[in-house]
Design a protein around this motif. Structure first.
Motif, PDB file in Angstrom:
ATOM      1  N   ILE A   1      38.830  49.454  45.030  1.00 18.33           N
ATOM      2  CA  ILE A   1      36.835  49.281  44.680  1.00 18.33           C
ATOM      3  C   ILE A   1      36.632  49.506  45.659  1.00 18.33           C
ATOM      4  N   LEU A   2      36.905  48.343  46.812  1.00 15.71           N
ATOM      5  CA  LEU A   2      35.144  48.561  47.324  1.00 15.71           C
ATOM      6  C   LEU A   2      35.287  48.964  48.501  1.00 15.71           C
ATOM      7  N   ALA A   3      36.377  49.708  49.119  1.00 12.73           N
ATOM      8  CA  ALA A   3      37.292  50.458  50.183  1.00 12.73           C
ATOM      9  C   ALA A   3      36.580  51.651  50.098  1.00 12.73           C
TER      10      ALA A   3
ATOM     11  N   VAL B   1      40.116  55.901  41.464  1.00 10.72           N
ATOM     12  CA  VAL B   1      40.056  53.990  42.156  1.00 10.72           C
ATOM     13  C   VAL B   1      38.709  53.768  42.606  1.00 10.72           C
ATOM     14  N   HIS B   2      37.647  53.756  42.395  1.00 13.67           N
ATOM     15  CA  HIS B   2      36.189  53.023  42.057  1.00 13.67           C
ATOM     16  C   HIS B   2      35.978  53.421  40.770  1.00 13.67           C
ATOM     17  N   TRP B   3      35.247  54.309  40.135  1.00 15.03           N
ATOM     18  CA  TRP B   3      34.894  54.449  39.209  1.00 15.03           C
ATOM     19  C   TRP B   3      36.337  53.937  37.710  1.00 15.03           C
TER      20      TRP B   3
ATOM     21  N   GLU C   1      38.680  51.637  38.418  1.00 17.46           N
ATOM     22  CA  GLU C   1      39.212  50.459  38.118  1.00 17.46           C
ATOM     23  C   GLU C   1      37.719  49.740  38.398  1.00 17.46           C
ATOM     24  N   ARG C   2      36.322  49.995  38.620  1.00 17.25           N
ATOM     25  CA  ARG C   2      35.380  48.860  38.726  1.00 17.25           C
ATOM     26  C   ARG C   2      35.152  48.831  36.994  1.00 17.25           C
ATOM     27  N   GLY C   3      35.176  50.072  36.301  1.00 15.63           N
ATOM     28  CA  GLY C   3      35.711  49.590  34.653  1.00 15.63           C
ATOM     29  C   GLY C   3      36.575  49.197  34.029  1.00 15.63           C
TER      30      GLY C   3
ATOM     31  N   THR D   1      39.314  37.403  47.677  1.00 17.90           N
ATOM     32  CA  THR D   1      38.956  38.546  48.758  1.00 17.90           C
ATOM     33  C   THR D   1      37.449  38.034  48.853  1.00 17.90           C
ATOM     34  N   GLY D   2      36.659  38.455  47.502  1.00 17.40           N
ATOM     35  CA  GLY D   2      34.906  39.323  47.063  1.00 17.40           C
ATOM     36  C   GLY D   2      34.617  37.368  46.567  1.00 17.40           C
ATOM     37  N   TYR D   3      35.471  36.382  46.584  1.00 16.37           N
ATOM     38  CA  TYR D   3      35.231  35.881  45.108  1.00 16.37           C
ATOM     39  C   TYR D   3      34.944  34.290  46.061  1.00 16.37           C
TER      40      TYR D   3
ATOM     41  N   GLN E   1      35.285  32.797  49.443  1.00 12.49           N
ATOM     42  CA  GLN E   1      34.163  32.635  51.172  1.00 12.49           C
ATOM     43  C   GLN E   1      33.357  33.058  50.328  1.00 12.49           C
ATOM     44  N   ASN E   2      33.151  33.724  49.445  1.00 15.62           N
ATOM     45  CA  ASN E   2      31.480  34.516  48.607  1.00 15.62           C
ATOM     46  C   ASN E   2      31.105  33.098  48.168  1.00 15.62           C
ATOM     47  N   ALA E   3      31.503  31.485  47.143  1.00 18.98           N
ATOM     48  CA  ALA E   3      30.909  31.182  46.647  1.00 18.98           C
ATOM     49  C   ALA E   3      31.528  29.499  47.489  1.00 18.98           C
TER      50      ALA E   3
ATOM     51  N   ALA F   1      23.721  42.022  55.038  1.00 21.02           N
ATOM     52  CA  ALA F   1      24.019  43.785  55.626  1.00 21.02           C
ATOM     53  C   ALA F   1      24.643  44.292  55.213  1.00 21.02           C
ATOM     54  N   THR F   2      25.429  45.156  54.267  1.00 20.69           N
ATOM     55  CA  THR F   2      26.787  45.734  53.804  1.00 20.69           C
ATOM     56  C   THR F   2      26.176  46.542  55.128  1.00 20.69           C
ATOM     57  N   PRO F   3      27.166  48.318  55.480  1.00 19.52           N
ATOM     58  CA  PRO F   3      27.345  49.486  56.373  1.00 19.52           C
ATOM     59  C   PRO F   3      27.859  50.351  55.350  1.00 19.52           C
ATOM     60  N   ARG F   4      27.387  51.723  55.847  1.00 21.68           N
ATOM     61  CA  ARG F   4      27.598  52.542  54.976  1.00 21.68           C
ATOM     62  C   ARG F   4      27.829  54.537  56.069  1.00 21.68           C
ATOM     63  N   LEU F   5      28.853  54.409  55.267  1.00 17.36           N
ATOM     64  CA  LEU F   5      28.871  55.947  56.337  1.00 17.36           C
ATOM     65  C   LEU F   5      28.307  57.330  55.769  1.00 17.36           C
TER      66      LEU F   5
ATOM     67  N   VAL G   1      21.418  39.453  46.797  1.00 15.65           N
ATOM     68  CA  VAL G   1      22.241  38.914  47.330  1.00 15.65           C
ATOM     69  C   VAL G   1      23.227  39.431  46.362  1.00 15.65           C
ATOM     70  N   LEU G   2      23.585  39.933  45.192  1.00 16.38           N
ATOM     71  CA  LEU G   2      25.212  40.004  44.772  1.00 16.38           C
ATOM     72  C   LEU G   2      25.314  42.023  45.669  1.00 16.38           C
ATOM     73  N   GLY G   3      24.661  41.761  45.900  1.00 22.94           N
ATOM     74  CA  GLY G   3      24.360  43.843  46.416  1.00 22.94           C
ATOM     75  C   GLY G   3      24.119  44.384  45.000  1.00 22.94           C
TER      76      GLY G   3
ATOM     77  N   ALA H   1      26.225  51.363  43.490  1.00 23.90           N
ATOM     78  CA  ALA H   1      28.109  51.538  43.414  1.00 23.90           C
ATOM     79  C   ALA H   1      28.888  50.540  43.465  1.00 23.90           C
ATOM     80  N   HIS H   2      28.943  49.349  44.397  1.00 23.42           N
ATOM     81  CA  HIS H   2      29.139  48.646  44.825  1.00 23.42           C
ATOM     82  C   HIS H   2      28.961  46.933  44.781  1.00 23.42           C
ATOM     83  N   GLU H   3      27.674  47.214  43.427  1.00 22.13           N
ATOM     84  CA  GLU H   3      26.597  46.200  43.265  1.00 22.13           C
ATOM     85  C   GLU H   3      28.492  44.792  42.985  1.00 22.13           C
ATOM     86  N   CYS H   4      28.506  43.501  42.874  1.00 18.84           N
ATOM     87  CA  CYS H   4      29.290  42.203  43.077  1.00 18.84           C
ATOM     88  C   CYS H   4      29.937  43.313  40.519  1.00 18.84           C
ATOM     89  N   VAL H   5      31.052  43.077  41.866  1.00 21.64           N
ATOM     90  CA  VAL H   5      31.842  43.023  38.985  1.00 21.64           C
ATOM     91  C   VAL H   5      32.061  41.996  39.272  1.00 21.64           C
TER      92      VAL H   5
HETATM   93  C1  HEM Z   1      30.341  33.516  44.455  1.00 19.71           C
HETATM   94  C2  HEM Z   1      29.330  34.769  45.240  1.00 19.71           C
HETATM   95  C3  HEM Z   1      29.689  35.736  45.063  1.00 19.71           C
HETATM   96  C4  HEM Z   1      28.899  37.019  46.256  1.00 19.71           C
HETATM   97  C5  HEM Z   1      27.744  36.220  46.892  1.00 19.71           C
HETATM   98  C6  HEM Z   1      29.269  37.896  45.822  1.00 19.71           C
HETATM   99  C7  HEM Z   1      28.729  39.210  46.612  1.00 19.71           C
HETATM  100  C8  HEM Z   1      28.744  40.739  46.353  1.00 19.71           C
HETATM  101  C9  HEM Z   1      28.105  41.735  47.294  1.00 19.71           C
HETATM  102  C10 HEM Z   1      26.933  41.691  47.657  1.00 19.71           C
HETATM  103  C11 HEM Z   1      28.527  42.773  47.013  1.00 19.71           C
HETATM  104  C12 HEM Z   1      28.597  44.177  47.403  1.00 19.71           C
HETATM  105  C13 HEM Z   1      29.315  44.354  48.871  1.00 19.71           C
HETATM  106  C14 HEM Z   1      28.990  45.626  49.191  1.00 19.71           C
HETATM  107  O1  HEM Z   1      28.095  46.410  48.710  1.00 19.71           O
HETATM  108  O2  HEM Z   1      29.194  46.651  50.538  1.00 19.71           O
HETATM  109  C15 HEM Z   1      30.027  42.445  46.164  1.00 19.71           C
HETATM  110  C16 HEM Z   1      30.938  43.105  45.303  1.00 19.71           C
HETATM  111  C17 HEM Z   1      32.367  43.416  45.249  1.00 19.71           C
HETATM  112  N1  HEM Z   1      32.309  41.568  44.283  1.00 19.71           N
HETATM  113 FE1  HEM Z   1      31.334  40.493  44.810  1.00 19.71          FE
HETATM  114  N2  HEM Z   1      30.034  38.202  45.165  1.00 19.71           N
HETATM  115  C18 HEM Z   1      30.829  36.768  44.747  1.00 19.71           C
HETATM  116  C19 HEM Z   1      31.657  36.530  43.285  1.00 19.71           C
HETATM  117  C20 HEM Z   1      32.818  37.069  43.568  1.00 19.71           C
HETATM  118  C21 HEM Z   1      33.584  37.232  41.980  1.00 19.71           C
HETATM  119  C22 HEM Z   1      33.607  36.339  41.433  1.00 19.71           C
HETATM  120  C23 HEM Z   1      34.406  38.380  42.388  1.00 19.71           C
HETATM  121  C24 HEM Z   1      35.088  38.988  41.421  1.00 19.71           C
HETATM  122  C25 HEM Z   1      36.176  37.564  41.182  1.00 19.71           C
HETATM  123  C26 HEM Z   1      33.770  39.731  42.870  1.00 19.71           C
HETATM  124  C27 HEM Z   1      33.902  40.510  43.295  1.00 19.71           C
HETATM  125  C28 HEM Z   1      33.598  41.966  44.250  1.00 19.71           C
HETATM  126  C29 HEM Z   1      34.256  42.993  44.504  1.00 19.71           C
HETATM  127  C30 HEM Z   1      35.783  43.830  43.571  1.00 19.71           C
HETATM  128  C31 HEM Z   1      32.849  43.411  44.919  1.00 19.71           C
HETATM  129  C32 HEM Z   1      33.289  45.365  45.139  1.00 19.71           C
HETATM  130  C33 HEM Z   1      32.350  46.316  44.163  1.00 19.71           C
HETATM  131  C34 HEM Z   1      33.195  47.241  43.902  1.00 19.71           C
HETATM  132  O3  HEM Z   1      32.913  47.672  45.528  1.00 19.71           O
HETATM  133  O4  HEM Z   1      32.294  48.681  43.059  1.00 19.71           O
HETATM  134  N3  HEM Z   1      32.674  39.261  43.824  1.00 19.71           N
HETATM  135  N4  HEM Z   1      30.188  41.246  45.845  1.00 19.71           N
END
Ligand code: HEM
Length: 440
Positions: A86-88, A94-96, A98-100, A264-266, A268-270, A319-323, A377-379, A382-386
């Protein structure tokens, strides 16, 4: 600081030097750089893409996925994962869709049990870290290696469902994957190769795990006569029990790609958020004292606000890049209106947006209780952290468990002493191991 005078003195044709100046300024004086850009060049074309720095303009970019796509890093992310994700992607399939799906399996109602799980795993990791310091005769332990990455990985095992996969592998592979798709702007082939190898390793481990889970599961109530049930009540278990219409083609490989993508989204971030939030609190002793009091409140909501405000000052994703795939007039009707041609990379600086003086009241002040839209912080869009419902309890709880331990704090004067160890992410952060360790 007068970044623009130095930048403009470099001929436009000398892109490497301009890039060098930009990289140095974003690393050494990010706040100053973006204050200057927001005032003088809020939409700033650079060899790294058009920097978008103002709050409304960042929101405009992030809410228009049909114009500003994930196409800058999307293809690399899919090479790393070896599958669509979804993030790609942007758009319907794929995006909408699988985001659901992601929102279904990463359910908001999990939050209370994920918080309780995080608390108990974090406490156990802290006990071991403190005991380890005592055994070594050390006054400190490493908040990142001895605590945050272990606790976060154990939450990934118990909540996301990475059963039996070593925490070290979860942490290292997710770091290599992140690095390759999100922090390898120079396209270093070794970084890319390490990221794709890590993605392949994680895929294969998860494929074996899914096969094991499928083999072990019977009917949900055990009425198939085997006495077996459908396995653990974790995110992977929920994915394996969810049946989508056949025409969606959502097979076990899609489950695999999504689960590895979540990791991958979780992970390192956490880990990094726990460390940088603690740093930002420790840098402000009065705020730290307030946060310590809030940490003891049985209702954690008041405490959580300290962590999210701390992360505004040091977000994991600044920051997040977009095309830009079709010509677009950004900030139309304002003095900063700018035509962006199709094919232009754009960098949405969420960090800068969170300090936009025209939108955020007293942005340099640490204040809890700001409107949610001021914290990116969580975006956003459309791609806000799911995974935001899980993230919104895991990250604060990892910090809260530390603050509930008297004396486990960064030593006074060393609050900023994070060691990146040659990687894009902080790797080591020494904290005092308790009240008798000579800390603040
Ligand atoms: C722990 C702290 C977290 C931070 C700081 C964080 C941050 C973010 C941010 C900033 C984005 C937006 C990326 C963009 O717009 O390019 C994002 C998207 C996403 N995050 Fe998180 N995230 C966290 C936790 C998680 C967790 C717990 C999961 C899943 C278990 C997760 C899965 C995802 C996914 C799949 C996306 C892409 C959503 C999409 O493309 O529609 N993240 N996250």
């Amino acid at each position: 600081m007068d970044f623009l005078a130095a930048y403009d003195a470099v001929p436009e044709t000398d892109a490497p030097r301009r890039i060098g100046l930009l990289r140095r300024a974003t690393a050494t004086d990010r706040a100053g750089l973006f204050r200057e850009l927001r005032a003088a060049r809020p939409v700033f074309p650079t060899p790294l893409g058009v920097f978008v720095t103002r709050h409304p303009d960042v929101l405009e970019v992030l809410s228009a996925p049909e114009t500003f796509t994930a196409g800058v890093f999307g293809p690399v992310l899919e090479e790393v994962l070896g599958a669509p994700f979804i993030l790609a992607r942007d758009g319907a399939d794929v995006h909408w869709r699988e985001r659901g799906y992601g929102q279904l399996v990463l359910a908001p109602e999990d939050a209370p049990r994920v918080r309780a799980l995080t608390a108990s795993l974090a406490d156990a990791a802290l006990d071991a870290a403190v005991a380890g310091a005592a055994e070594r005769g050390s006054a400190t332990f490493d908040l990142i290696q001895d605590y945050a990455c272990l606790a976060a990985a154990r939450v990934a095992v118990e909540y996301l469902g990475f059963t039996g996969i070593p925490e070290e592998t979860l942490h290292t592979d997710s770091r290599l994957m992140q690095w390759a798709f999100a922090a390898n702007q120079g396209r270093d082939p070794d970084v890319h190769a390490a990221g794709t190898a890590a993605g392949k390793e994680m895929h294969d481990l998860v494929a074996a795990l899914i096969a094991r889970r499928r083999a072990e599961s019977g009917r949900p109530d055990g009425t198939d006569g085997t006495g077996r049930t459908d396995g653990p009540d974790d995110v992977l278990g929920r994915m394996l029990r969810t049946r989508l219409p056949d025409e969606f083609g959502f097979d076990d490989e899609r489950i695999n790609a999504n689960l590895v993508g979540y990791l991958t989204g979780y992970q390192q971030n956490a880990t990094q958020c726990a460390a940088t939030a603690l740093k930002e609190l420790a840098l402000r002793p009065e705020v730290l004292a307030e946060a310590e009091r809030a940490a003891a409140d049985p209702d954690p909501a008041r405490f959580d606000a300290y962590v999210w405000e701390a992360l505004r000052f040091h977000p994991f994703v600044p920051a997040t890049p977009r095309l830009c795939v079709r010509e677009h007039v950004l900030a139309a009707g304002t003095p900063r209106q700018t035509r962006i041609p199709a094919g232009t990379p754009v960098v949405a600086w969420m960090y800068s947006a969170m300090f936009d003086e025209d939108v955020i009241e007293a942005p340099a002040e640490f204040r809890t209780g700001r409107p949610p839209s001021h914290n990116l912080v969580l975006g956003y869009g459309a791609h806000e952290c799911v995974g935001k419902y899980a993230a919104s309890v895991i990250v604060p709880e990892l910090v809260r468990r530390v603050l509930l331990r008297p004396g486990v704090r960064p030593p006074a004067g060393a609050e900023q002493a994070m060691d990146y160890a040659g990687t894009p992410y902080p790797q080591h952060y020494a904290v005092a191991a308790g009240p008798d360790s000579g800390e603040r």
